[in-house]
Motif scaffolding. Structure first.
Motif, PDB file in Angstrom:
ATOM      1  N   CYS A   7      -5.382  -5.674  23.117  1.00  0.00           N
ATOM      2  CA  CYS A   7      -4.539  -4.957  22.161  1.00  0.00           C
ATOM      3  C   CYS A   7      -4.235  -5.875  20.979  1.00  0.00           C
ATOM      4  O   CYS A   7      -3.858  -7.030  21.163  1.00  0.00           O
ATOM      5  CB  CYS A   7      -3.248  -4.528  22.849  1.00  0.00           C
ATOM      6  SG  CYS A   7      -2.081  -3.702  21.751  1.00  0.00           S
ATOM      7  N   ARG A   8      -4.392  -5.376  19.774  1.00  0.00           N
ATOM      8  CA  ARG A   8      -4.108  -6.185  18.585  1.00  0.00           C
ATOM      9  C   ARG A   8      -2.608  -6.379  18.367  1.00  0.00           C
ATOM     10  O   ARG A   8      -2.192  -7.308  17.695  1.00  0.00           O
ATOM     11  CB  ARG A   8      -4.721  -5.531  17.352  1.00  0.00           C
ATOM     12  CG  ARG A   8      -6.207  -5.727  17.275  1.00  0.00           C
ATOM     13  CD  ARG A   8      -6.739  -5.351  15.890  1.00  0.00           C
ATOM     14  NE  ARG A   8      -8.116  -5.756  15.747  1.00  0.00           N
ATOM     15  CZ  ARG A   8      -9.137  -4.914  15.706  1.00  0.00           C
ATOM     16  NH1 ARG A   8      -8.928  -3.616  15.791  1.00  0.00           N
ATOM     17  NH2 ARG A   8     -10.365  -5.366  15.563  1.00  0.00           N
ATOM     18  N   LYS A   9      -1.785  -5.518  18.942  1.00  0.00           N
ATOM     19  CA  LYS A   9      -0.335  -5.628  18.745  1.00  0.00           C
ATOM     20  C   LYS A   9       0.322  -6.589  19.733  1.00  0.00           C
ATOM     21  O   LYS A   9       1.082  -7.456  19.338  1.00  0.00           O
ATOM     22  CB  LYS A   9       0.324  -4.252  18.854  1.00  0.00           C
ATOM     23  CG  LYS A   9      -0.014  -3.344  17.700  1.00  0.00           C
ATOM     24  CD  LYS A   9       0.760  -2.057  17.789  1.00  0.00           C
ATOM     25  CE  LYS A   9       0.439  -1.195  16.577  1.00  0.00           C
ATOM     26  NZ  LYS A   9       1.186   0.046  16.587  1.00  0.00           N
ATOM     27  N   CYS A  10       0.023  -6.430  21.035  1.00  0.00           N
ATOM     28  CA  CYS A  10       0.711  -7.248  22.041  1.00  0.00           C
ATOM     29  C   CYS A  10      -0.219  -8.185  22.810  1.00  0.00           C
ATOM     30  O   CYS A  10       0.244  -8.940  23.653  1.00  0.00           O
ATOM     31  CB  CYS A  10       1.463  -6.361  23.014  1.00  0.00           C
ATOM     32  SG  CYS A  10       0.401  -5.390  24.120  1.00  0.00           S
ATOM     33  N   SER A  24      -0.389   1.337  22.374  1.00  0.00           N
ATOM     34  CA  SER A  24      -1.184   1.336  21.154  1.00  0.00           C
ATOM     35  C   SER A  24      -2.646   1.637  21.483  1.00  0.00           C
ATOM     36  O   SER A  24      -3.131   1.308  22.559  1.00  0.00           O
ATOM     37  CB  SER A  24      -1.087  -0.031  20.476  1.00  0.00           C
ATOM     38  OG  SER A  24      -1.996  -0.123  19.409  1.00  0.00           O
ATOM     39  N   SER A  25      -3.352   2.247  20.559  1.00  0.00           N
ATOM     40  CA  SER A  25      -4.789   2.479  20.741  1.00  0.00           C
ATOM     41  C   SER A  25      -5.606   1.536  19.856  1.00  0.00           C
ATOM     42  O   SER A  25      -6.815   1.703  19.727  1.00  0.00           O
ATOM     43  CB  SER A  25      -5.129   3.934  20.424  1.00  0.00           C
ATOM     44  OG  SER A  25      -4.801   4.226  19.092  1.00  0.00           O
ATOM     45  N   ASP A  26      -4.945   0.542  19.262  1.00  0.00           N
ATOM     46  CA  ASP A  26      -5.604  -0.444  18.402  1.00  0.00           C
ATOM     47  C   ASP A  26      -6.132  -1.594  19.270  1.00  0.00           C
ATOM     48  O   ASP A  26      -5.526  -2.662  19.341  1.00  0.00           O
ATOM     49  CB  ASP A  26      -4.625  -0.950  17.348  1.00  0.00           C
ATOM     50  CG  ASP A  26      -5.304  -1.796  16.291  1.00  0.00           C
ATOM     51  OD1 ASP A  26      -6.554  -1.797  16.222  1.00  0.00           O
ATOM     52  OD2 ASP A  26      -4.580  -2.465  15.523  1.00  0.00           O
ATOM     53  N   LEU A  27      -7.267  -1.357  19.932  1.00  0.00           N
ATOM     54  CA  LEU A  27      -7.866  -2.326  20.844  1.00  0.00           C
ATOM     55  C   LEU A  27      -9.140  -2.904  20.248  1.00  0.00           C
ATOM     56  O   LEU A  27      -9.811  -2.248  19.458  1.00  0.00           O
ATOM     57  CB  LEU A  27      -8.189  -1.668  22.186  1.00  0.00           C
ATOM     58  CG  LEU A  27      -7.041  -0.958  22.894  1.00  0.00           C
ATOM     59  CD1 LEU A  27      -7.552  -0.262  24.149  1.00  0.00           C
ATOM     60  CD2 LEU A  27      -5.931  -1.920  23.239  1.00  0.00           C
ATOM     61  N   THR A  28      -9.473  -4.131  20.632  1.00  0.00           N
ATOM     62  CA  THR A  28     -10.670  -4.786  20.131  1.00  0.00           C
ATOM     63  C   THR A  28     -11.380  -5.543  21.259  1.00  0.00           C
ATOM     64  O   THR A  28     -10.716  -6.099  22.133  1.00  0.00           O
ATOM     65  CB  THR A  28     -10.331  -5.759  18.983  1.00  0.00           C
ATOM     66  OG1 THR A  28     -11.543  -6.376  18.543  1.00  0.00           O
ATOM     67  CG2 THR A  28      -9.358  -6.839  19.407  1.00  0.00           C
TER      68      THR A  28
END
Length: 62
Positions: A7-10, A24-28
């Motif tokens: 996760c880019r946030k946590c 979040s769906s902001d994964l990399t």
């Protein structure tokens, strides 16, 4: 083989499409290093990284 994403946030590492920690769906797939937190209340590393719940976290997320 299932690819682990961070996760880019946590920085939580997961195999799903949504982060179970912060939703979040902001994964990399582009991340390095792992920290396994078992007891975040008594862990100096968890406190330094700002981790409050146990789990598998990436050290560097790009």
């Amino acid at each position: 083989m299932v690819r682990e994403m961070a996760c880019r946030k946590c920085k939580f590492v997961t195999t799903g499409k949504v982060c179970p920690a912060c939703k979040s769906s902001d994964l990399t797939p582009d991340w390095n290093g792992i920290v396994l937190v078992v007891n975040p209340e008594n862990s100096q590393i968890a406190q330094t990284l700002g981790i409050t719940s146990k789990g598998k976290y990436a050290i560097k997320v790009t």
